[in-house]
Enzyme design. Structure first.
Site, PDB file in Angstrom:
ATOM      1  N   HIS A 143       0.822  -1.213   0.000  1.00  0.00           N
ATOM      2  CA  HIS A 143       0.000   0.000   0.000  1.00  0.00           C
ATOM      3  C   HIS A 143       0.859   1.267   0.000  1.00  0.00           C
ATOM      4  O   HIS A 143       0.336   2.381   0.012  1.00  0.00           O
ATOM      5  CB  HIS A 143      -0.909  -0.026   1.247  1.00  0.00           C
ATOM      6  CG  HIS A 143      -1.962   1.024   1.279  1.00  0.00           C
ATOM      7  ND1 HIS A 143      -1.909   2.101   2.138  1.00  0.00           N
ATOM      8  CD2 HIS A 143      -3.094   1.184   0.552  1.00  0.00           C
ATOM      9  CE1 HIS A 143      -2.975   2.872   1.958  1.00  0.00           C
ATOM     10  NE2 HIS A 143      -3.706   2.339   1.001  1.00  0.00           N
ATOM     11  N   TYR A 183      -8.543  14.685  -3.569  1.00  0.00           N
ATOM     12  CA  TYR A 183      -8.029  14.136  -2.315  1.00  0.00           C
ATOM     13  C   TYR A 183      -6.930  15.056  -1.779  1.00  0.00           C
ATOM     14  O   TYR A 183      -6.044  15.475  -2.522  1.00  0.00           O
ATOM     15  CB  TYR A 183      -7.424  12.746  -2.506  1.00  0.00           C
ATOM     16  CG  TYR A 183      -8.403  11.605  -2.626  1.00  0.00           C
ATOM     17  CD1 TYR A 183      -9.701  11.804  -3.095  1.00  0.00           C
ATOM     18  CD2 TYR A 183      -8.033  10.307  -2.299  1.00  0.00           C
ATOM     19  CE1 TYR A 183     -10.593  10.751  -3.218  1.00  0.00           C
ATOM     20  CE2 TYR A 183      -8.914   9.239  -2.414  1.00  0.00           C
ATOM     21  CZ  TYR A 183     -10.196   9.468  -2.879  1.00  0.00           C
ATOM     22  OH  TYR A 183     -11.070   8.435  -3.001  1.00  0.00           O
ATOM     23  N   ARG A 207     -10.093  11.879   9.885  1.00  0.00           N
ATOM     24  CA  ARG A 207     -11.224  12.098   8.989  1.00  0.00           C
ATOM     25  C   ARG A 207     -12.308  11.022   9.123  1.00  0.00           C
ATOM     26  O   ARG A 207     -13.493  11.319   9.124  1.00  0.00           O
ATOM     27  CB  ARG A 207     -10.729  12.146   7.540  1.00  0.00           C
ATOM     28  CG  ARG A 207     -11.798  12.513   6.529  1.00  0.00           C
ATOM     29  CD  ARG A 207     -12.233  11.319   5.686  1.00  0.00           C
ATOM     30  NE  ARG A 207     -11.090  10.752   4.993  1.00  0.00           N
ATOM     31  CZ  ARG A 207     -11.073   9.524   4.495  1.00  0.00           C
ATOM     32  NH1 ARG A 207     -12.125   8.727   4.643  1.00  0.00           N
ATOM     33  NH2 ARG A 207     -10.003   9.046   3.887  1.00  0.00           N
TER      34      ARG A 207
END
Length: 798
Positions: A433, A466, A562
């Site tokens: 990732h 983003y 978030r």
């Protein structure tokens, strides 16, 4: 030992995050069409939640496994609680949708159904139906004797009851899938009397049902929407005779027929019709959810742009980094200093330009990159393909198990391999990732490494919406270790020790735990201990316990989280030292940034990893220290701006009430807009353009400036005039004579001035008195200026 009741449950906390998205759809201060988009985001989020998290809880219920549940719930209790919350959210979303429709009507924009079509609109809809829709429909008749058809995951279907008005007891059922790929969900109808009309594809089909079933002589039709959400878990078999890609492709086929975890239905559907469908599908009553007339509100994310400018957020043009002017070597700039990019406030084109430069630089010998998600027509991948064609060795670590991007990544994996890239399809037992790029370049008698370490994917689309950060560096402390990590990807037995970058699952948990321990030691010894931690999700029990231990010791902890937030605080002594907020606004907060006081020598890190068990235990993630003082100042400023937000931040606490954070400060502060202004003031070059809005060449010059992110001062000299001093200043900066600035094809020139002996001073006066004779556009950058035809000439004065 972990005690689940000491934490907020992950699923319930996630639903609280999605409620914050719903708050944005309800917020009257959000532009109208943006509220509609937030409604779509809410719906899309909920779909994915059911496909993944609810499906997992359902399996726990079925198998009696509750070992991984945080919060004081059994699997059955959690499953029931999830549905209670979802029911409430669904009702709220329907109410918000109805309110938005009322507000749109007040703006003369109407979403109408098939019952409200005028005869002219009906003709228009029928024509569209026959030209575009009918060939995409496959009606399926249902019956007790027929096998019930497979319903596609997340597709909207119309469940239809057909009968004759004189024999209502003799009826039939049918299904029609509403096309979702081949056709748009919305049709904009011709405007009438200043009013705009839109109809959904569902209602176009409803209007034309007699044209779909002409053979049966039915004259009455009732249609209700239904939608199935299926378990998205991938079960990868262990057949050693198959490649990993083959196993993934088989698993993806199985996913498409996964177990239904939710049936969403129109609450107006007749009971006997719903019972027929659920019994045929063998659905548990717990898994059916009543909704409104329309499903897949996610499509409202792409609602037609028919609104006025005030119906949308003002577009914030990405700012060019002050150290990365066009047509200059980025690698050269990286050798001089580290560079931090903040998306979407700065342009992702900088990263693309880096790849393009590396692809053609004769001294670059190898490029490495990790791919988790990329855009559909990825310019990142195209740059890699170009590098291969230019003779570079390209290593691509592509994660095939990136959820819901598996098929796209299989496609790109095959494409890159066909072109000659060294493609690595994951690390056994781990998901990759990390967001890193490595460039190896021959310099002198040796090689030099360059690196990019980021918090977000290499995706042009998400980089516009983003909030992420990316570090460009040639610092050997970081770049050499990124190169070493690519060595590990190639040969998994080479697991090196890293002194600077922090790599999970090998060291990240222990490293950040030790950083927190230092703050605890400082606080206990009377020094100031503090941490500012920004991430998407905080749900790892060990890290949450460590944060609470720090707060109890007197460490001041500021959290910006978030999404999922599992920190449950019952102890008042701990509570007074922890402030936690969540920001949900026009951009998705996605970056991970960590600041530790460290006894006065602050330590800064960016990371691809949230503090979740999966990130710290089962994924290759990279956190990177920040050594550059200017970048540290930017990150510190970013977090301070976010902590000051009193417009879009919510307080995170045990009750998950999503109360807006209204700190007692004077003025209105909105983090995303404020940080954009900060970046703009720090990085943006202000350009002046002498502009005639009626001239296409002048408009092209202005467009070039706007698209490249320059702050622009527009001088409409045709309207406001231009002084003789301004003209002389332009002459000085451009090196052009006054006559060089004259448009000699103008009629005024030909009739009044052609072939006359006129001095420069006289021409200056003439141009000031007759500004239409001035060539345009003239673009000024500080002490440089240029006559910008074509617009690309502007690059020469940067």
């Amino acid at each position: 030992m972990i005690r689940p009741e000491n934490y907020i449950n992950r699923e319930i906390s996630w639903l609280s995050f999605n409620a914050r998205v719903l708050q944005e759809a309800e917020d009257q201060t959000v532009p109208l069409f943006e509220r509609l988009r937030f409604l779509g985001i809410f719906s899309n989020n909920l779909d994915e939640f059911f496909r993944v998290r609810v499906a997992s809880v359902r399996r726990m219920v079925d198998f009696g496994d509750d070992g991984s549940i945080l919060g004081d719930y059994s699997p059955e209790e959690l499953h029931e609680r999830i549905y209670d919350v979802v029911y409430a959210h669904q009702r709220k979303s329907q109410e918000i949708y109805r309110n938005i429709m009322v507000e749109m009507a007040a703006e003369n924009i109407f979403i109408i159904d098939e019952t409200r079509l005028t005869s002219e609109q009906g003709i228009f809809v029928k024509r569209y139906f026959y030209e575009k829709v009918l060939q995409n429909l496959v009606p399926i008749m249902l019956g007790d004797d027929h096998k019930f058809p497979y319903l596609r995951d997340r597709s909207v279907y119309l469940a239809i009851k057909l009968y004759r008005s004189n024999k209502p007891d003799k009826f039939a059922y049918a299904l029609v899938r509403v096309p979702s790929i081949s056709l748009t969900r919305f049709l904009v109808l011709p405007s009438r009397n200043g009013k705009k009309y839109v109809i959904l594809l569902d209602d176009i089909i409803r209007y034309c049902l007699p044209d779909i079933f002409p053979l049966f002589k039915y004259d009455k039709f009732e249609a209700y929407t239904v939608k199935v959400t299926r378990d998205a878990e991938l079960n990868i078999d262990d057949d050693i005779s198959k490649s990993f890609i083959e196993k993934m492709e088989l698993s993806l086929k199985r996913r498409k027929v996964g177990t239904p975890v939710r049936l969403l239905y129109d609450s107006q559907i007749p009971e006997e019709m719903l019972s027929f469908i659920t019994s045929k599908m063998h659905l548990d009553p717990e898994n059916i959810v009543a909704g409104g007339r329309y499903h897949n509100h996610k499509d409202f994310m792409n609602f037609p742009e028919i609104g006025a400018p005030h119906h949308y957020y003002k577009r914030l043009t990405p700012v060019r980094h002050k150290n990365l002017p066009p047509h200059d070597s980025i690698l050269k700039k990286m050798r001089h200093s580290d560079i931090m990019l903040h998306y979407p406030y700065q342009s992702f084109n900088h990263f693309l330009d880096l790849l393009r430069e590396a692809a053609i630089d004769p001294k670059v010998v190898e490029i490495g990159i990790t791919i988790y998600r990329v855009a559909e027509n990825s310019r990142v991948v195209n740059s890699l393909l170009n590098a291969i064609r230019n003779g570079k060795k390209v290593t691509v670590m592509i994660e095939l198990q990136a959820r819901f991007d598996e098929e796209a990544n299989i496609f790109w994996s095959n494409k890159l391999q066909e072109e000659g890239a060294h493609v690595i399809n994951g690390v056994p037992g781990l998901k990759v990732h990390s967001k890193i790029t490595w460039i190896k370049r021959k310099e002198g008698d040796s090689f030099r490494n360059y690196a990019y370490v980021g918090t977000g994917n290499f995706h042009e689309g998400t980089s516009r919406v983003y909030g992420d950060d990316g570090l460009l560096t040639a610092d050997p402390r970081i770049a050499d270790e990124v190169a070493s990590l690519f060595g590990f990807f190639k040969h998994n037995y080479r697991n090196n020790q890293y002194k600077h970058i922090i790599v999970s699952p090998f060291a990240m948990r222990d490293f950040f735990s030790s950083m927190i321990d230092k703050e605890i030691e400082n606080a206990k010894s009377g020094k100031r201990g503090y941490m500012l931690l920004k991430m998407n999700s905080l749900i790892d029990p060990e890290m949450m316990d460590k944060i609470k231990e720090a707060a109890k010791a007197g460490v001041k902890v500021r959290l910006i989280v978030r999404g999922i937030f599992g920190l449950k605080i019952d102890d008042e002594e701990i509570r007074k030292n922890i402030d936690a907020i969540s920001i949900v606004d026009k951009y998705l907060e996605h970056s991970r940034v960590f600041i530790f006081g460290n006894g006065g020598d602050e330590k800064f890190f960016i990371s691809s990893a949230d503090w979740m068990p999966r990130n710290l235990n089962r994924r290759i993630e990279v956190a990177c220290p920040i050594y550059n003082h200017d970048i540290k100042d930017e990150l510190r400023k970013m977090l301070k701006i976010q902590l000051r937000d009193n417009t879009k931040s919510r307080i995170l606490e045990n009750t998950l009430s999503n109360t807006y954070n209204r700190p007692e400060v004077e003025g209105r502060f909105r983090a995303q807009e404020d940080f954009y202004q900060y970046i703009k003031e720090k990085h943006q070059v202000i350009m002046k353009i002498y502009h005639n809005p009626r001239c296409s060449k002048s408009r092209a010059g202005l467009q070039f400036l706007e698209e490249n992110g320059y702050e622009t001062e527009v001088v409409n000299y045709m309207k406001d005039g231009i002084s003789e001093d301004e003209i002389r200043h332009i002459m000085k900066l451009t090196g052009m004579s006054a006559f060089d600035l004259v448009r000699t094809h103008e009629e005024l020139y030909r009739t009044d001035y052609k072939d006359k002996s006129i001095s420069d001073d006289e021409w200056v006066s003439i141009l000031s008195a007759n500004p239409k004779l001035l060539k345009r556009p003239i673009v000024v950058n500080g002490k440089k200026a240029i006559f910008a035809q074509p617009a690309e000439l502007i690059d020469k004065i940067l």
